[in-house]
Design an enzyme around this catalytic site. Structure first.
Site, PDB file in Angstrom:
ATOM      1  N   ARG A  63       0.900  -1.074  -0.304  1.00 32.51           N
ATOM      2  CA  ARG A  63       0.037   0.085  -0.152  1.00 32.51           C
ATOM      3  C   ARG A  63       1.231   1.137   0.195  1.00 32.51           C
ATOM      4  O   ARG A  63       1.372   2.524   1.022  1.00 32.51           O
ATOM      5  CB  ARG A  63      -1.062   0.050   0.979  1.00 32.51           C
ATOM      6  CG  ARG A  63      -1.950  -1.140   0.845  1.00 32.51           C
ATOM      7  CD  ARG A  63      -2.173  -1.709   2.841  1.00 32.51           C
ATOM      8  NE  ARG A  63      -0.792  -1.737   4.064  1.00 32.51           N
ATOM      9  CZ  ARG A  63      -1.112  -2.014   5.391  1.00 32.51           C
ATOM     10  NH1 ARG A  63      -2.236  -1.810   6.344  1.00 32.51           N
ATOM     11  NH2 ARG A  63      -0.156  -1.808   5.876  1.00 32.51           N
ATOM     12  N   LYS A 119      12.680 -17.148   6.280  1.00 33.01           N
ATOM     13  CA  LYS A 119      12.916 -18.092   6.940  1.00 33.01           C
ATOM     14  C   LYS A 119      11.798 -19.095   6.074  1.00 33.01           C
ATOM     15  O   LYS A 119      12.246 -20.235   6.249  1.00 33.01           O
ATOM     16  CB  LYS A 119      13.053 -18.781   7.978  1.00 33.01           C
ATOM     17  CG  LYS A 119      12.096 -17.536   9.041  1.00 33.01           C
ATOM     18  CD  LYS A 119      12.024 -16.391   9.061  1.00 33.01           C
ATOM     19  CE  LYS A 119      11.344 -15.694  10.337  1.00 33.01           C
ATOM     20  NZ  LYS A 119      11.467 -14.541  10.526  1.00 33.01           N
ATOM     21  N   GLU A 143      21.535 -14.753   5.809  1.00 30.54           N
ATOM     22  CA  GLU A 143      21.531 -14.630   6.860  1.00 30.54           C
ATOM     23  C   GLU A 143      20.920 -13.892   8.421  1.00 30.54           C
ATOM     24  O   GLU A 143      20.921 -14.520   9.529  1.00 30.54           O
ATOM     25  CB  GLU A 143      22.702 -13.372   7.133  1.00 30.54           C
ATOM     26  CG  GLU A 143      23.457 -13.469   9.050  1.00 30.54           C
ATOM     27  CD  GLU A 143      24.263 -14.696   9.148  1.00 30.54           C
ATOM     28  OE1 GLU A 143      24.987 -14.998   8.289  1.00 30.54           O
ATOM     29  OE2 GLU A 143      23.522 -15.227  10.280  1.00 30.54           O
ATOM     30  N   VAL A 146      17.334 -16.516  10.258  1.00 32.22           N
ATOM     31  CA  VAL A 146      17.876 -17.064  11.470  1.00 32.22           C
ATOM     32  C   VAL A 146      18.239 -16.422  12.807  1.00 32.22           C
ATOM     33  O   VAL A 146      19.601 -16.053  12.773  1.00 32.22           O
ATOM     34  CB  VAL A 146      18.847 -18.172  10.868  1.00 32.22           C
ATOM     35  CG1 VAL A 146      18.854 -19.396  12.646  1.00 32.22           C
ATOM     36  CG2 VAL A 146      18.441 -20.126   9.655  1.00 32.22           C
ATOM     37  N   ILE A 150      22.438 -12.180  14.891  1.00 31.39           N
ATOM     38  CA  ILE A 150      23.791 -13.075  15.584  1.00 31.39           C
ATOM     39  C   ILE A 150      24.092 -13.526  13.898  1.00 31.39           C
ATOM     40  O   ILE A 150      23.186 -14.200  13.049  1.00 31.39           O
ATOM     41  CB  ILE A 150      22.653 -13.906  16.024  1.00 31.39           C
ATOM     42  CG1 ILE A 150      22.583 -13.100  17.250  1.00 31.39           C
ATOM     43  CG2 ILE A 150      23.992 -15.077  16.352  1.00 31.39           C
ATOM     44  CD1 ILE A 150      21.263 -14.540  18.169  1.00 31.39           C
ATOM     45  N   GLY A 201       7.564  -5.093  17.156  1.00 31.69           N
ATOM     46  CA  GLY A 201       7.510  -6.367  16.153  1.00 31.69           C
ATOM     47  C   GLY A 201       8.701  -7.140  16.252  1.00 31.69           C
ATOM     48  O   GLY A 201       9.518  -7.379  15.184  1.00 31.69           O
ATOM     49  N   GLU A 204       5.967 -12.618  14.072  1.00 28.49           N
ATOM     50  CA  GLU A 204       5.913 -13.089  12.563  1.00 28.49           C
ATOM     51  C   GLU A 204       4.494 -11.786  12.657  1.00 28.49           C
ATOM     52  O   GLU A 204       2.938 -11.595  13.083  1.00 28.49           O
ATOM     53  CB  GLU A 204       5.074 -14.154  11.903  1.00 28.49           C
ATOM     54  CG  GLU A 204       7.222 -14.995  12.221  1.00 28.49           C
ATOM     55  CD  GLU A 204       7.656 -14.227  11.304  1.00 28.49           C
ATOM     56  OE1 GLU A 204       7.677 -13.839  10.019  1.00 28.49           O
ATOM     57  OE2 GLU A 204       8.698 -13.981  12.191  1.00 28.49           O
ATOM     58  N   LYS A 219      13.679 -22.177  11.494  1.00 34.95           N
ATOM     59  CA  LYS A 219      15.095 -21.781  11.136  1.00 34.95           C
ATOM     60  C   LYS A 219      15.745 -22.865  11.425  1.00 34.95           C
ATOM     61  O   LYS A 219      17.293 -23.158  11.235  1.00 34.95           O
ATOM     62  CB  LYS A 219      15.194 -20.557  12.132  1.00 34.95           C
ATOM     63  CG  LYS A 219      14.203 -19.641  12.277  1.00 34.95           C
ATOM     64  CD  LYS A 219      14.742 -18.599  13.637  1.00 34.95           C
ATOM     65  CE  LYS A 219      13.800 -17.385  12.686  1.00 34.95           C
ATOM     66  NZ  LYS A 219      13.236 -16.291  14.640  1.00 34.95           N
ATOM     67  N   GLY A 321      13.570  -8.026  15.681  1.00 34.43           N
ATOM     68  CA  GLY A 321      13.549  -6.317  15.928  1.00 34.43           C
ATOM     69  C   GLY A 321      13.518  -6.011  14.381  1.00 34.43           C
ATOM     70  O   GLY A 321      14.551  -6.601  13.624  1.00 34.43           O
TER      71      GLY A 321
HETATM   72  P1  NDP Z   1       5.987  -6.002   8.152  1.00 36.36           P
HETATM   73  O1  NDP Z   1       5.552  -7.268   8.061  1.00 36.36           O
HETATM   74  O2  NDP Z   1       6.525  -5.470   9.147  1.00 36.36           O
HETATM   75  O3  NDP Z   1       6.293  -5.532   6.702  1.00 36.36           O
HETATM   76  C1  NDP Z   1       6.223  -6.528   6.094  1.00 36.36           C
HETATM   77  C2  NDP Z   1       6.136  -5.916   4.156  1.00 36.36           C
HETATM   78  O4  NDP Z   1       6.220  -6.295   2.895  1.00 36.36           O
HETATM   79  C3  NDP Z   1       5.552  -4.190   3.926  1.00 36.36           C
HETATM   80  O5  NDP Z   1       6.051  -2.757   3.993  1.00 36.36           O
HETATM   81  C4  NDP Z   1       4.586  -4.790   3.310  1.00 36.36           C
HETATM   82  O6  NDP Z   1       3.679  -3.738   2.720  1.00 36.36           O
HETATM   83  C5  NDP Z   1       5.427  -5.008   2.356  1.00 36.36           C
HETATM   84  N1  NDP Z   1       3.293  -6.734   1.673  1.00 36.36           N
HETATM   85  C6  NDP Z   1       3.090  -7.371   1.772  1.00 36.36           C
HETATM   86  N2  NDP Z   1       2.848  -8.573   1.476  1.00 36.36           N
HETATM   87  C7  NDP Z   1       3.300  -7.085   0.124  1.00 36.36           C
HETATM   88  C8  NDP Z   1       2.968  -7.426  -1.476  1.00 36.36           C
HETATM   89  N3  NDP Z   1       1.937  -8.275  -1.759  1.00 36.36           N
HETATM   90  N4  NDP Z   1       3.810  -6.956  -2.539  1.00 36.36           N
HETATM   91  C9  NDP Z   1       4.180  -5.400  -2.016  1.00 36.36           C
HETATM   92  N5  NDP Z   1       4.326  -5.241  -0.763  1.00 36.36           N
HETATM   93  C10 NDP Z   1       4.053  -6.407   0.592  1.00 36.36           C
HETATM   94  O7  NDP Z   1       7.533  -7.381   8.067  1.00 36.36           O
HETATM   95  P2  NDP Z   1       9.056  -7.483   8.739  1.00 36.36           P
HETATM   96  O8  NDP Z   1       9.098  -6.349   8.793  1.00 36.36           O
HETATM   97  O9  NDP Z   1       8.606  -8.071  10.630  1.00 36.36           O
HETATM   98  O10 NDP Z   1       8.969  -9.112   8.687  1.00 36.36           O
HETATM   99  C11 NDP Z   1      10.086  -8.512   6.738  1.00 36.36           C
HETATM  100  C12 NDP Z   1      10.389 -10.282   6.273  1.00 36.36           C
HETATM  101  O11 NDP Z   1      11.468 -10.580   7.246  1.00 36.36           O
HETATM  102  C13 NDP Z   1       9.358 -11.345   6.574  1.00 36.36           C
HETATM  103  O12 NDP Z   1       9.931 -12.782   6.278  1.00 36.36           O
HETATM  104  C14 NDP Z   1       9.800 -12.118   8.974  1.00 36.36           C
HETATM  105  O13 NDP Z   1       9.996 -13.434   8.807  1.00 36.36           O
HETATM  106  C15 NDP Z   1      11.482 -11.577   8.532  1.00 36.36           C
HETATM  107  N6  NDP Z   1      11.995 -11.111   9.188  1.00 36.36           N
HETATM  108  C16 NDP Z   1      11.450 -10.642  10.246  1.00 36.36           C
HETATM  109  C17 NDP Z   1      12.097 -10.842  11.964  1.00 36.36           C
HETATM  110  C18 NDP Z   1      11.125  -8.676  13.088  1.00 36.36           C
HETATM  111  O14 NDP Z   1      11.706  -9.503  13.927  1.00 36.36           O
HETATM  112  N7  NDP Z   1      10.384  -8.304  12.425  1.00 36.36           N
HETATM  113  C19 NDP Z   1      13.179 -10.910  12.123  1.00 36.36           C
HETATM  114  C20 NDP Z   1      14.385 -11.477  11.276  1.00 36.36           C
HETATM  115  C21 NDP Z   1      13.457 -11.995   9.913  1.00 36.36           C
HETATM  116  P3  NDP Z   1       2.841  -2.375   3.632  1.00 36.36           P
HETATM  117  O15 NDP Z   1       3.443  -1.364   4.299  1.00 36.36           O
HETATM  118  O16 NDP Z   1       2.180  -1.279   2.225  1.00 36.36           O
HETATM  119  O17 NDP Z   1       1.797  -3.275   4.466  1.00 36.36           O
HETATM  120  N1  HSE Z   2       9.307 -13.521  14.645  1.00 41.45           N
HETATM  121  C1  HSE Z   2      10.350 -13.628  14.601  1.00 41.45           C
HETATM  122  C2  HSE Z   2      11.075 -14.229  16.319  1.00 41.45           C
HETATM  123  C3  HSE Z   2      11.713 -12.796  14.050  1.00 41.45           C
HETATM  124  O1  HSE Z   2      10.861 -13.805  16.998  1.00 41.45           O
HETATM  125  O2  HSE Z   2      12.059 -14.798  16.457  1.00 41.45           O
HETATM  126  C4  HSE Z   2      12.576 -13.335  14.014  1.00 41.45           C
HETATM  127  O3  HSE Z   2      12.563 -14.516  12.759  1.00 41.45           O
END
Ligand code: NDP
Ligand code: HSE
Length: 447
Positions: A63, A119, A143, A146, A150, A201, A204, A219, A321
């Site tokens: 969005r 993951k 990286e 997982v 780290i 944050g 998931e 993981k 985070g």
């Molecule tokens: P968020 O939910 O915060 O962000 C997801 C983003 O993807 C948003 O900007 C969203 O857009 C965008 N998005 C979702 N669907 C679509 C689509 N169909 N087309 C285009 N854009 C899309 O996720 P996170 O940042 O928390 O996580 C992202 C990845 O990182 C995931 O794979 C997660 O498992 C991994 N991860 C997350 C960690 C964490 O601590 N949060 C740690 C380690 C890995 P919009 O903003 O418009 O909604």
């Molecule tokens: N949701 C995941 C966690 C994010 O809580 O560990 C980091 O991979």
């Protein structure tokens, strides 16, 4: 340095600037927004580290109108268009299997390198992704998939590539560790703590992935694949989440000087005939409070690696985070940019060992079982007969009387998990057993 990078895109010797590495960022949420901020604010530093300008060419979100903070000229909802444009690297921070899988396969097949924190996708589709990367010579780095900040993927896939890893065990999910830590220290409720973890944050998009152990299982699959040079999918991982961990379990753990953690345990198993297999599991465990993992609180993660030569290594840090995860993503991006600028390539998938996966029922574990039983002669004998019937040896028994009932706590020696499970089922059928209060696996010796 590759000739094209040395001479610039035009190939004109007068043009000394190295070719920029153009980056498509897919997703700009918790993690993506930190990546975009740092790439923009510290562009000069990334250029110096990578040996070529690292340019943010576009940001795809679902969005765009919800992102007034981002430069409008970079924003798009057309993910396919952005991938097909003049970009060298696709950084995927959206999550989920589809459409992320199709996007990344398209990118890799057209020679664009990929950095991802996804993951769930890697645990399900690593073969396809790796094959696509190999076919085009592109890089696949992950990286951040997982344990957040780290460094764990790189040590397993590179630093320890010359050693024989026997075990990888640790806390790999920040959300559930945050919840379990709060339950242990303040007696906080499960639902409120999950909401806190989501607001910070850590969780998931669908927090059941954390709570039910799917995230940790993905993981564990990635870690086991790297450690044992064998393709392990999430479906190969035995998985239990923390949904069934009650206040009674946490209290029962405290009574015996332990605490409850959700652990990922990946082990190389050598059979009597010398043949090898692997056991990969994720489930709640009671560990001694003196154990190093017991002190890992909040959203922190910690992982032990045991290898023949290196001995025991421990990795600790922020497992979730925005900023911690962005650190890992940007480290990968610098590596990919260096490879592009230098004309090299990162490590390929190593799955030559092809070891089998040992079923959970055959995996030796130890149980802690807490029961409410009738307080009369012969009860202990009846209970211990059930253990004997399943060939399960008892390590310790503790009894405490309460009016007409007694609380009985049994800790077993190691036995096949299926035998322990059958023992618990049969004990629950005994007339003298009023309630099976808590059943949980234990790891680590009591101090
Ligand atoms: P968020 O939910 O915060 O962000 C997801 C983003 O993807 C948003 O900007 C969203 O857009 C965008 N998005 C979702 N669907 C679509 C689509 N169909 N087309 C285009 N854009 C899309 O996720 P996170 O940042 O928390 O996580 C992202 C990845 O990182 C995931 O794979 C997660 O498992 C991994 N991860 C997350 C960690 C964490 O601590 N949060 C740690 C380690 C890995 P919009 O903003 O418009 O909604
Ligand atoms: N949701 C995941 C966690 C994010 O809580 O560990 C980091 O991979």
């Amino acid at each position: 340095m590759a000739l094209s990078a040395e001479l610039g895109r035009s190939g004109d010797p007068a043009e000394a600037e190295p070719t920029p590495v153009r980056v498509a960022l897919l997703g700009c949420g918790t993690v993506g927004s930190e990546v975009a901020r740092l790439l923009t604010e510290e562009a000069a530093e990334f250029t110096a580290r990578a040996g070529a300008p690292v340019e943010l060419a576009g940001i795809a979100v679902r969005r765009p109108d919800k992102h007034p903070e981002l430069p409008a000229d970079l924003l798009t909802s057309d993910v396919e268009g952005l991938i097909a444009s003049d970009v060298d690297v696709v950084v995927e921070l959206v999550g989920g299997i589809e459409p992320a899988r199709s996007w990344l396969l398209t990118a890799l097949r057209s020679g664009k390198s990929v950095v991802t924190a996804n993951k769930a996708l890697l645990a399900d589709c690593s073969r396809e992704l790796s094959e696509a990367a190999d076919a085009s010579g592109a890089d696949l780095y992950y990286e951040a998939a997982v344990a957040g900040a780290i460094p764990l993927v790189r040590p397993l896939r590179e630093s320890l590539a010359g050693d024989r890893i026997t075990r990888v065990m640790g806390i790999v999910n920040g959300t559930t560790n945050y919840i379990l830590s709060a339950m242990d220290s303040t007696g906080a409720g499960y639902v409120d703590t999950l909401e806190e973890a989501s607001n910070l944050g850590y969780a998931e998009a669908d927090p059941t992935a954390d709570v039910d152990g799917y995230d940790a299982a993905s993981k564990a699959a990635i870690l086991a694949s790297l450690a044992f040079h064998t393709r392990i999918a999430a479906s190969d991982v035995y998985r239990e989440g923390i949904g069934s961990v009650s206040a009674a379990d946490v209290a029962a753990a405290k009574m015996i000087g332990r605490t409850v953690k959700l652990l990922a345990i990946c082990e190389r198993v050598v059979g009597p005939d010398g043949s090898e297999s692997v056991s990969v599991r994720v489930h709640p465990v009671m560990i001694p409070r003196s154990h190093q993992l017991a002190g890992v609180g909040g959203a922190f993660n910690a992982v032990y690696v045991e290898a023949d030569g290196a001995g025991e290594l421990m990795f600790f840090g922020q497992g979730a985070g925005g900023a911690p995860t962005a650190s890992a993503v940007l480290g990968d991006l610098v590596d990919v940019a260096r490879n592009r600028a230098g004309g090299g390539r990162g490590p390929r998938e190593s799955a030559h060992a092809g070891l089998g996966v040992r079923p959970m029922g055959e995996t030796p574990t130890r149980y802690h079982i807490s029961l409410q039983v009738a307080d009369r002669p012969g009860v202990l004998a009846q209970v211990s007969q059930v253990f004997a019937k399943h060939d399960v040896s008892i390590a310790a028994v503790r009894q405490r009387d309460k009016h007409s009932t007694a609380s009985l706590v049994v800790v077993t020696h190691a036995a096949p998990d299926a035998a322990l499970r059958a023992t618990v089922d049969d004990i629950g059928e005994l007339d003298v057993v009023h309630e099976v209060v808590s059943v949980m696996r234990v790891e680590g010796e009591d101090s």
